[in-house]
Design a protein around this motif. Sequence first.
Motif, PDB file in Angstrom:
ATOM      1  N   MET A   1      32.516  20.550  30.578  1.00  0.00           N
ATOM      2  CA  MET A   1      31.493  20.427  29.564  1.00  0.00           C
ATOM      3  C   MET A   1      31.216  21.810  28.971  1.00  0.00           C
ATOM      4  O   MET A   1      31.017  22.772  29.684  1.00  0.00           O
ATOM      5  CB  MET A   1      30.230  19.842  30.192  1.00  0.00           C
ATOM      6  CG  MET A   1      29.090  19.751  29.248  1.00  0.00           C
ATOM      7  SD  MET A   1      27.667  19.128  30.120  1.00  0.00           S
ATOM      8  CE  MET A   1      27.180  17.900  28.985  1.00  0.00           C
ATOM      9  N   THR A   2      31.175  21.908  27.682  1.00  0.00           N
ATOM     10  CA  THR A   2      30.902  23.180  27.011  1.00  0.00           C
ATOM     11  C   THR A   2      29.488  23.173  26.460  1.00  0.00           C
ATOM     12  O   THR A   2      28.919  22.120  26.198  1.00  0.00           O
ATOM     13  CB  THR A   2      31.889  23.427  25.853  1.00  0.00           C
ATOM     14  OG1 THR A   2      31.737  22.387  24.912  1.00  0.00           O
ATOM     15  CG2 THR A   2      33.309  23.491  26.356  1.00  0.00           C
ATOM     16  N   ASN A   3      28.952  24.364  26.294  1.00  0.00           N
ATOM     17  CA  ASN A   3      27.585  24.504  25.790  1.00  0.00           C
ATOM     18  C   ASN A   3      27.573  24.906  24.315  1.00  0.00           C
ATOM     19  O   ASN A   3      26.700  25.623  23.868  1.00  0.00           O
ATOM     20  CB  ASN A   3      26.828  25.568  26.596  1.00  0.00           C
ATOM     21  CG  ASN A   3      26.576  25.118  28.012  1.00  0.00           C
ATOM     22  OD1 ASN A   3      26.556  23.934  28.278  1.00  0.00           O
ATOM     23  ND2 ASN A   3      26.401  26.068  28.904  1.00  0.00           N
ATOM     24  N   ARG A   4      28.514  24.438  23.561  1.00  0.00           N
ATOM     25  CA  ARG A   4      28.586  24.765  22.142  1.00  0.00           C
ATOM     26  C   ARG A   4      27.553  24.009  21.353  1.00  0.00           C
ATOM     27  O   ARG A   4      27.351  22.820  21.553  1.00  0.00           O
ATOM     28  CB  ARG A   4      29.951  24.378  21.593  1.00  0.00           C
ATOM     29  CG  ARG A   4      30.832  25.518  21.362  1.00  0.00           C
ATOM     30  CD  ARG A   4      32.011  25.061  20.577  1.00  0.00           C
ATOM     31  NE  ARG A   4      33.135  25.868  20.966  1.00  0.00           N
ATOM     32  CZ  ARG A   4      34.351  25.694  20.589  1.00  0.00           C
ATOM     33  NH1 ARG A   4      34.666  24.675  19.840  1.00  0.00           N
ATOM     34  NH2 ARG A   4      35.296  26.483  20.967  1.00  0.00           N
ATOM     35  N   ARG A   5      26.928  24.748  20.435  1.00  0.00           N
ATOM     36  CA  ARG A   5      26.001  24.079  19.528  1.00  0.00           C
ATOM     37  C   ARG A   5      26.815  23.375  18.457  1.00  0.00           C
ATOM     38  O   ARG A   5      27.834  23.890  18.011  1.00  0.00           O
ATOM     39  CB  ARG A   5      25.098  25.098  18.837  1.00  0.00           C
ATOM     40  CG  ARG A   5      24.107  25.734  19.737  1.00  0.00           C
ATOM     41  CD  ARG A   5      23.115  26.629  18.968  1.00  0.00           C
ATOM     42  NE  ARG A   5      23.550  27.008  17.643  1.00  0.00           N
ATOM     43  CZ  ARG A   5      23.600  28.253  17.187  1.00  0.00           C
ATOM     44  NH1 ARG A   5      23.245  29.239  17.957  1.00  0.00           N
ATOM     45  NH2 ARG A   5      23.992  28.510  15.963  1.00  0.00           N
ATOM     46  N   PRO A   6      26.357  22.260  18.004  1.00  0.00           N
ATOM     47  CA  PRO A   6      27.066  21.612  16.898  1.00  0.00           C
ATOM     48  C   PRO A   6      26.891  22.457  15.635  1.00  0.00           C
ATOM     49  O   PRO A   6      25.835  23.031  15.396  1.00  0.00           O
ATOM     50  CB  PRO A   6      26.382  20.254  16.763  1.00  0.00           C
ATOM     51  CG  PRO A   6      25.086  20.382  17.471  1.00  0.00           C
ATOM     52  CD  PRO A   6      25.231  21.466  18.476  1.00  0.00           C
ATOM     53  N   ARG A   7      27.955  22.564  14.865  1.00  0.00           N
ATOM     54  CA  ARG A   7      27.915  23.355  13.639  1.00  0.00           C
ATOM     55  C   ARG A   7      27.231  22.567  12.541  1.00  0.00           C
ATOM     56  O   ARG A   7      27.365  21.360  12.430  1.00  0.00           O
ATOM     57  CB  ARG A   7      29.328  23.722  13.201  1.00  0.00           C
ATOM     58  CG  ARG A   7      29.933  24.738  14.132  1.00  0.00           C
ATOM     59  CD  ARG A   7      31.317  25.210  13.732  1.00  0.00           C
ATOM     60  NE  ARG A   7      31.641  25.074  12.340  1.00  0.00           N
ATOM     61  CZ  ARG A   7      32.828  24.631  11.902  1.00  0.00           C
ATOM     62  NH1 ARG A   7      33.766  24.288  12.745  1.00  0.00           N
ATOM     63  NH2 ARG A   7      33.056  24.545  10.614  1.00  0.00           N
ATOM     64  N   ASP A   8      26.529  23.292  11.707  1.00  0.00           N
ATOM     65  CA  ASP A   8      25.849  22.688  10.564  1.00  0.00           C
ATOM     66  C   ASP A   8      26.665  23.038   9.320  1.00  0.00           C
ATOM     67  O   ASP A   8      26.543  24.126   8.757  1.00  0.00           O
ATOM     68  CB  ASP A   8      24.423  23.226  10.460  1.00  0.00           C
ATOM     69  CG  ASP A   8      23.632  22.572   9.342  1.00  0.00           C
ATOM     70  OD1 ASP A   8      24.219  21.821   8.542  1.00  0.00           O
ATOM     71  OD2 ASP A   8      22.413  22.832   9.275  1.00  0.00           O
ATOM     72  N   HIS A   9      27.510  22.112   8.886  1.00  0.00           N
ATOM     73  CA  HIS A   9      28.409  22.348   7.763  1.00  0.00           C
ATOM     74  C   HIS A   9      27.645  22.640   6.466  1.00  0.00           C
ATOM     75  O   HIS A   9      28.079  23.479   5.664  1.00  0.00           O
ATOM     76  CB  HIS A   9      29.361  21.163   7.565  1.00  0.00           C
ATOM     77  CG  HIS A   9      30.346  21.033   8.686  1.00  0.00           C
ATOM     78  ND1 HIS A   9      31.485  21.786   8.760  1.00  0.00           N
ATOM     79  CD2 HIS A   9      30.346  20.247   9.794  1.00  0.00           C
ATOM     80  CE1 HIS A   9      32.164  21.476   9.857  1.00  0.00           C
ATOM     81  NE2 HIS A   9      31.493  20.535  10.506  1.00  0.00           N
ATOM     82  N   ASP A  10      26.529  21.967   6.279  1.00  0.00           N
ATOM     83  CA  ASP A  10      25.753  22.191   5.061  1.00  0.00           C
ATOM     84  C   ASP A  10      25.189  23.616   5.014  1.00  0.00           C
ATOM     85  O   ASP A  10      25.209  24.271   3.963  1.00  0.00           O
ATOM     86  CB  ASP A  10      24.601  21.175   4.955  1.00  0.00           C
ATOM     87  CG  ASP A  10      25.114  19.752   4.717  1.00  0.00           C
ATOM     88  OD1 ASP A  10      26.219  19.617   4.132  1.00  0.00           O
ATOM     89  OD2 ASP A  10      24.411  18.806   5.095  1.00  0.00           O
ATOM     90  N   THR A  11      24.707  24.108   6.142  1.00  0.00           N
ATOM     91  CA  THR A  11      24.184  25.470   6.206  1.00  0.00           C
ATOM     92  C   THR A  11      25.310  26.477   5.989  1.00  0.00           C
ATOM     93  O   THR A  11      25.141  27.464   5.259  1.00  0.00           O
ATOM     94  CB  THR A  11      23.498  25.728   7.563  1.00  0.00           C
ATOM     95  OG1 THR A  11      22.430  24.796   7.725  1.00  0.00           O
ATOM     96  CG2 THR A  11      22.962  27.139   7.653  1.00  0.00           C
TER      97      THR A  11
END
Length: 147
Positions: A1-11
Amino acid sequence: MTNRRPRDHDTERAVLRAAADRLLDGTPLRSESGRLTVTELLRESGLRRDVVYGDHKDLVERFQARVRAQDHTPALAQSLAEENAELKQKLAETASALAREHETTAALRRLVGELDLELHAVREGDGPARVVSLPPRRRPAAGRQHR
């Protein structure tokens, strides 16, 4: 399991657009040169190359098209180039003036050395016959001031 934040493509897209606008307006915040290149766009946006080319390549292409359409150097880059040229000219003039001053001071040092030798010879009494000692300097009268 990784602790990556989901990317916000709109931002990311908004950040990339804002970076492109700043570069094209000549008011970059992060770019050191302000040049209108994709590398500077990436630096200005703070986004990684793989992120930009992976998900936002259309914005990169739009930026490149705007650069081609703009067909001129941003005002900030132009003013910096003009200021740089002025400073180079002033530096060249200053260096030339300094070189002349070095020549003058070298000549004056030689002259002072020669005069010092002549003065020493006259004081010792074995100076050249053509050197005439001047009478001692007169002091101004007590009531008059010397200018």
